[in-house]
Design a protein around this motif. Sequence first.
Motif, short mmCIF file in Angstrom:
data_model
loop_
_atom_site.label_atom_id
_atom_site.label_comp_id
_atom_site.label_asym_id
_atom_site.label_seq_id
_atom_site.Cartn_x
_atom_site.Cartn_y
_atom_site.Cartn_z
N GLN A 190 29.14 -10.38 -7.43
CA GLN A 190 29.48 -9.72 -8.69
C GLN A 190 28.41 -10.03 -9.75
O GLN A 190 27.98 -9.15 -10.50
CB GLN A 190 30.86 -10.20 -9.16
N MET B 168 25.88 -7.47 -11.69
CA MET B 168 25.74 -7.40 -13.15
C MET B 168 24.27 -7.58 -13.57
O MET B 168 23.77 -6.88 -14.45
CB MET B 168 26.62 -8.47 -13.81
N PHE C 172 22.52 -4.75 -15.75
CA PHE C 172 21.97 -5.01 -17.10
C PHE C 172 20.43 -5.05 -17.06
O PHE C 172 19.78 -4.91 -18.08
CB PHE C 172 22.46 -6.35 -17.65
N LEU D 161 30.95 -15.40 -15.14
CA LEU D 161 31.06 -13.94 -15.25
C LEU D 161 31.15 -13.53 -16.73
O LEU D 161 30.54 -12.54 -17.16
CB LEU D 161 32.29 -13.43 -14.49
N ARG D 162 31.90 -14.31 -17.50
CA ARG D 162 32.06 -13.98 -18.93
C ARG D 162 30.73 -14.14 -19.67
O ARG D 162 30.33 -13.27 -20.45
CB ARG D 162 33.13 -14.89 -19.54
N GLY E 289 28.46 -11.36 -18.88
CA GLY E 289 28.96 -10.16 -19.57
C GLY E 289 28.50 -10.10 -21.02
O GLY E 289 28.21 -9.03 -21.55
N GLU E 290 28.42 -11.27 -21.66
CA GLU E 290 27.96 -11.31 -23.06
C GLU E 290 26.52 -10.80 -23.18
O GLU E 290 26.16 -10.20 -24.17
CB GLU E 290 27.99 -12.75 -23.59
N GLY F 85 25.11 -8.49 -21.32
CA GLY F 85 25.14 -7.03 -21.26
C GLY F 85 25.60 -6.42 -22.57
O GLY F 85 25.12 -5.36 -22.99
N LYS F 86 26.55 -7.09 -23.22
CA LYS F 86 27.08 -6.57 -24.49
C LYS F 86 26.12 -6.81 -25.64
O LYS F 86 26.24 -6.19 -26.69
CB LYS F 86 28.42 -7.24 -24.81
N GLY G 162 25.04 -13.81 -26.04
CA GLY G 162 24.44 -13.10 -24.91
C GLY G 162 22.93 -12.96 -25.06
O GLY G 162 22.18 -13.09 -24.10
#
Lengths: 578, 74
Positions: free
Chosen positions: A342, A346, A350, A379-380, A383-384, A386-387, A392
């Motif tokens: 996963q 990601m 990204f 994972l979190r 994810g930051e 990508g955001k 991030g």
Amino acid sequence: MDKILRVDMSAKGGPKASVEPVGKYVGLGGRGMTSLIVADEVDPACHPLSAANKLVFAPGLLAGTSASTSGRISVGCKSPLTGGIKEANAGGQAGMALGRLGYAAVIFEGAPAGDDLWKVLIDKNGVSFSVDNSCRGLGNYDTVEKLVKVHGEKCAYVTIGQAGEMKLGAASIACTDRELRPTRHMGRGGVGAVMGSKKIKAIVVDESGTTPPQPRDPARFKEAAKAWVEGLKRHAVSGQGLPAFGTNVLTNVLNEAGGYPTFNFKEGRFAGASKISGETQAQLEIDRGGLATHGCQRGCTIQCSGIFHDKEGKYVTKQPEYETVWSHGGNCGIDDLDVIAQLDRMDDDFGLDTIEMGVTIGVAMEAGVIPFGDAAGALRLLGEVGKGTPLGRILGSGAGVTGKVFGVERVPVVKNQALPAYDPRAVQGQGVTYATSPMGGDHTAGYAVATNILKVGGFVDPLKPEGQVELSRNLQIATAAVDSTGMCLFVAFPVLDQPDTFQTLIDLLNAQYGLSLVGDDVAALGKKVLSAERGFNSRAGLGVEQDRLPRFFEQQPLAPHNVVFGVKPEELDRVFNW
Amino acid sequence: MKLTVKLFATFRQGRFAEAELELAEGTTLGSLADGLRIPREEIGILMVGGRHAELAHRPAPGDVVAIFPLLGGG
Ligand code: SF4
């Protein structure tokens, strides 16, 4: 391949292209081409994200021909991560398509005014440009899906994700594979940020209506191409190990040898290694209806890749490479292949270098942002990125920046680039390459693991400093040469181990280009490329004093062998004395 | 003497991943491999306790022996 395409992104009224003969760069491909152009044309003192930097793509010398495993693509520039020269390369289809279109290099220079994002289309009619903001803010998967609707399934797509648009230090450039998935990345050194700074979201390479580049001596080429495949198949590494288990077969080897960096380079063995090993991964892929053997491009004989499915049998990502499984896995104390797949997905989406991101998350774990082994937390955090949240963006700027922001001492970087999956204390030859490669912390540039650990091409004891400088020197020269043919680096196992296969590679080049290269020319080429790269770095302010590992490798012993890195600074300074 | 023997990659097929084996004192790694029907020329790496060893090496009781075919990656 006899022409260079040059694109001025600064031109008034939109990018302007011109075509010039390959000239003095004839006989160079891949890294040789990108590094010599960057060294010649880019101001070493420029800001990497400024219009003065250039982004140079170059296919391998045999890309698009029928020679197997030859279709890599390289990209070069001044790196926003290291501040020095950078070459990164990938498989996928783009290199072959550029080769068939006859381009030995494509140079993007300048940067457009304004915020529009550009799409570049290269096909048999030349090159065209269009403003295309429809993919702004999209990841590589969505971007490619949209582009395929317009340009079809016969093209190769070279794109950046959110990370490239944000110009982050860990941003990569994605290339599509045979299934039109953006899984093959020119990963290292923030090359995606340079593409983002030039406002290029996508390059579409359409090879339709082209034919393979014609060899000067077709009969000799055909014969050599056959011997080439036979040589790749004959060697145990390229013929059996890599196809069956992929690069991740190394997890168990490095773990046994006590050189598997665990918990952010704190220890040399990971208790969960067998759960994420290549053996386990290959079986899982087969059980779930994926593939354990798969080529990232047409015509690859080695087929080191694979396809990873989830528990429901649905596609997640390509088979994560050893480096990725390590960086997101053992290095972070995570022993779950589904989580690692996963994270790989990601990163690809990204547009991030998996090595840099895994090491960065490891540094964040060391800082206590999340604990080691916290899969949900990893994972979190990714994810930051990508955001594009403030946290991030810090993480996406790489391990060096993250270590500074969180006050961490143990930050495994050289020239600000994260170290890969071999601890330099237990694989000391690799430590020499990390310290001295013009690329920064890089494993491919002089893969001493082969000799220190795998016993391919001889043996030099990995736990001792003796012999490592010579080993790394010879490997860095040979690798710069192989990289300059633009062949997939995995051919190096048979090429450096089987003299007749080395000769076959030279025969292929001679037959294709009507040259009369001999073995010694290859070594000379490697030295020439390294010298150009080091010259650029020294003018950019990365002199020999930067050819060092972080101090903790000399001070903190690594279990289980309780060794420290023993190659002295003055010995490191001898690596390039030839 | 008791040894822990670990096999990897293709060497696991038809054999095992890890086993405790009882062997005569003084057995070499070479004869250990012969006993497991692993052709010597297919062996890429031999390790005892995480250190590289040769076919003629005689492991001590309690050692962990790892046997790999010729492998590569990167
Ligand atoms: S060996 Fe692997 S990385 Fe290289 S071209 Fe083949 S599939 Fe791609």
